[in-house]
Design an enzyme around this catalytic site. Structure first.
Site, short mmCIF file in Angstrom:
data_model
loop_
_atom_site.label_atom_id
_atom_site.label_comp_id
_atom_site.label_asym_id
_atom_site.label_seq_id
_atom_site.Cartn_x
_atom_site.Cartn_y
_atom_site.Cartn_z
N CYS A 92 71.12 48.41 66.03
CA CYS A 92 69.86 48.14 65.34
C CYS A 92 69.90 49.05 64.12
CB CYS A 92 68.63 48.46 66.19
SG CYS A 92 67.11 48.32 65.22
N CYS A 95 66.26 50.79 63.45
CA CYS A 95 65.70 51.81 64.36
C CYS A 95 66.48 51.86 65.66
CB CYS A 95 64.20 51.58 64.59
SG CYS A 95 63.73 49.86 64.88
N SER A 96 65.96 51.25 66.73
CA SER A 96 66.61 51.42 68.03
C SER A 96 66.41 50.21 68.94
CB SER A 96 66.05 52.67 68.71
OG SER A 96 64.64 52.54 68.83
N CYS A 97 66.18 49.02 68.37
CA CYS A 97 65.89 47.84 69.19
C CYS A 97 67.05 47.56 70.14
CB CYS A 97 65.61 46.63 68.29
SG CYS A 97 64.19 46.94 67.21
#
Ligand code: FE
Length: 184
Positions: A92, A95-97
């Site tokens: 991602c 961010c951190s999906c």
């Protein structure tokens, strides 16, 4: 960070906005019930059942839900298949999906800026740092997760596993294999 979280939690409990027992239940869920073992079961089923694999590649959200895995951060799943010619890597960049229902919470490195940028700039280099050297002639595809779409890599079934049942197959599947930082 620990102090900040504690302070926020105390304040929210004090104001009656959250229930401590509910928080404990959420932590327990992600520590003990949701994790890469769920994704490993999906992969093992796909390796064992060609009809399931076809459904998984056509509509991963529905196929994953068939095994009972659904919910937040996994509403729109896409499964990408590794083959002898193609290797898939998930990141991602923003961010951190991450697909929580099948992989649990993302590892710290997945959320780090170096992984997020280098997965795109130098995917082969990143995968090599995880200990996997991709053949020069293999095509590498990088998938950028979003708040909407979450990707899961379907690794190639390892050679010599013909006699294994689904449970034994699932034990071969690693988290990194389903992110694409490793090949099984
Ligand atoms: Fe994200």
């Amino acid at each position: 960070m620990v102090l900040r979280v504690k302070a926020l939690e105390s304040l929210m409990v004090e104001k009656g906005l959250v229930d401590l027992a509910a928080l404990d239940a959420i932590v327990d869920l992600f520590e003990h019930k949701v994790g890469p073992r769920n994704g490993a079961r999906v992969v093992a089923r796909a390796w064992s059942d060609p009809a399931y694999k076809a459904r998984l590649l056509a509509d991963a959200t529905d196929a994953v839900a068939e095994l009972g895995y659904a919910g937040g951060q996994g509403e729109h799943m896409v499964v990408v298949e590794n083959t002898a010619q193609v290797h898939n890597l998930v990141v991602c960049t923003l961010c951190s999906c991450y697909p929580w229902p099948v992989l649990g919470l993302p590892p710290v490195w997945y959320k780090s800026a170096p992984y997020r940028s280098r997965a795109v700039i130098d995917p082969r280099g990143i995968v090599a740092e995880f200990g996997t050297y991709l053949p020069v002639d293999i095509e590498v595809r990088v998938w950028d997760s979003t708040a909407e779409i979450r990707y899961l890599v379907l690794p190639e079934r390892p050679a010599g596993t013909d006699g294994l049942d689904e449970q034994a197959l699932a034990a071969l599947v690693t988290r990194d294999g389903m992110i694409g930082t490793a090949r099984l």
